[in-house]
Scaffold this motif. Sequence first.
Motif, short mmCIF file in Angstrom:
data_model
loop_
_atom_site.label_atom_id
_atom_site.label_comp_id
_atom_site.label_asym_id
_atom_site.label_seq_id
_atom_site.Cartn_x
_atom_site.Cartn_y
_atom_site.Cartn_z
N LYS A 4 9.40 45.89 -36.80
CA LYS A 4 9.84 45.98 -35.42
C LYS A 4 9.02 47.05 -34.70
O LYS A 4 8.80 48.13 -35.23
N LYS A 5 8.56 46.75 -33.51
CA LYS A 5 7.81 47.72 -32.71
C LYS A 5 8.72 48.24 -31.61
O LYS A 5 9.48 47.49 -31.01
N TYR A 6 8.64 49.52 -31.37
CA TYR A 6 9.45 50.16 -30.34
C TYR A 6 8.61 50.46 -29.12
O TYR A 6 7.40 50.61 -29.22
N LEU A 7 9.27 50.56 -27.98
CA LEU A 7 8.57 50.89 -26.74
C LEU A 7 7.86 52.24 -26.87
O LEU A 7 6.70 52.38 -26.54
N SER A 9 7.30 55.23 -29.85
CA SER A 9 7.51 55.56 -31.26
C SER A 9 8.19 56.91 -31.39
O SER A 9 8.12 57.76 -30.49
N GLU A 55 6.60 56.21 -38.92
CA GLU A 55 7.42 55.06 -38.54
C GLU A 55 6.66 53.75 -38.67
O GLU A 55 7.24 52.74 -39.09
N ASP A 56 5.38 53.75 -38.36
CA ASP A 56 4.58 52.52 -38.45
C ASP A 56 4.45 52.03 -39.89
O ASP A 56 4.24 50.84 -40.13
N ARG A 63 13.61 50.79 -41.36
CA ARG A 63 13.75 50.92 -39.91
C ARG A 63 15.14 50.50 -39.43
O ARG A 63 15.60 50.96 -38.41
N ASN A 64 15.77 49.60 -40.16
CA ASN A 64 17.09 49.11 -39.76
C ASN A 64 18.23 49.96 -40.30
O ASN A 64 19.40 49.67 -40.00
N SER A 69 18.12 54.87 -36.98
CA SER A 69 18.64 54.69 -35.62
C SER A 69 19.11 56.01 -35.04
O SER A 69 18.87 56.31 -33.86
N ARG A 72 16.04 58.03 -34.12
CA ARG A 72 15.47 57.55 -32.85
C ARG A 72 16.32 58.02 -31.67
O ARG A 72 15.79 58.46 -30.65
N TYR A 76 14.91 60.43 -28.65
CA TYR A 76 15.00 60.22 -27.19
C TYR A 76 15.73 61.37 -26.53
O TYR A 76 15.32 61.84 -25.46
#
Length: 94
Positions: A4-7, A9, A55-56, A63-64, A69, A72, A76
């Motif tokens: 999954k790619k995020y807007l 990182s 993360e990549d 990631r799930n 989560s 992340r 933010y």
Amino acid sequence: MLNKKYLISIERLHLIAGFSLVLSGIMVYFIDGIEMALSWGVFGAMYISMSDIGEDDMSEEKRNQSSHSIRRLFGYAGASFSLVLVFYYLTKII
């Protein structure tokens, strides 16, 4: 399955927070002096140094996970709060 790619990182969120905190440290020097400036500068430098969590390179499963989560979410929050701090200190200086 593709990762999954995020807007934005988590690494970039940490860099935003780190550089914003270092900038806040520079600005707060003119308001509160060297003690607060160094405190914000050290905190920002720590954020920058931990910016590469890979993360990549994480699997989709990792990631799930709820821990990622939460990481992340707080990435933010840290980036957002540090940008608000920069603008707060700008208004104090100007």
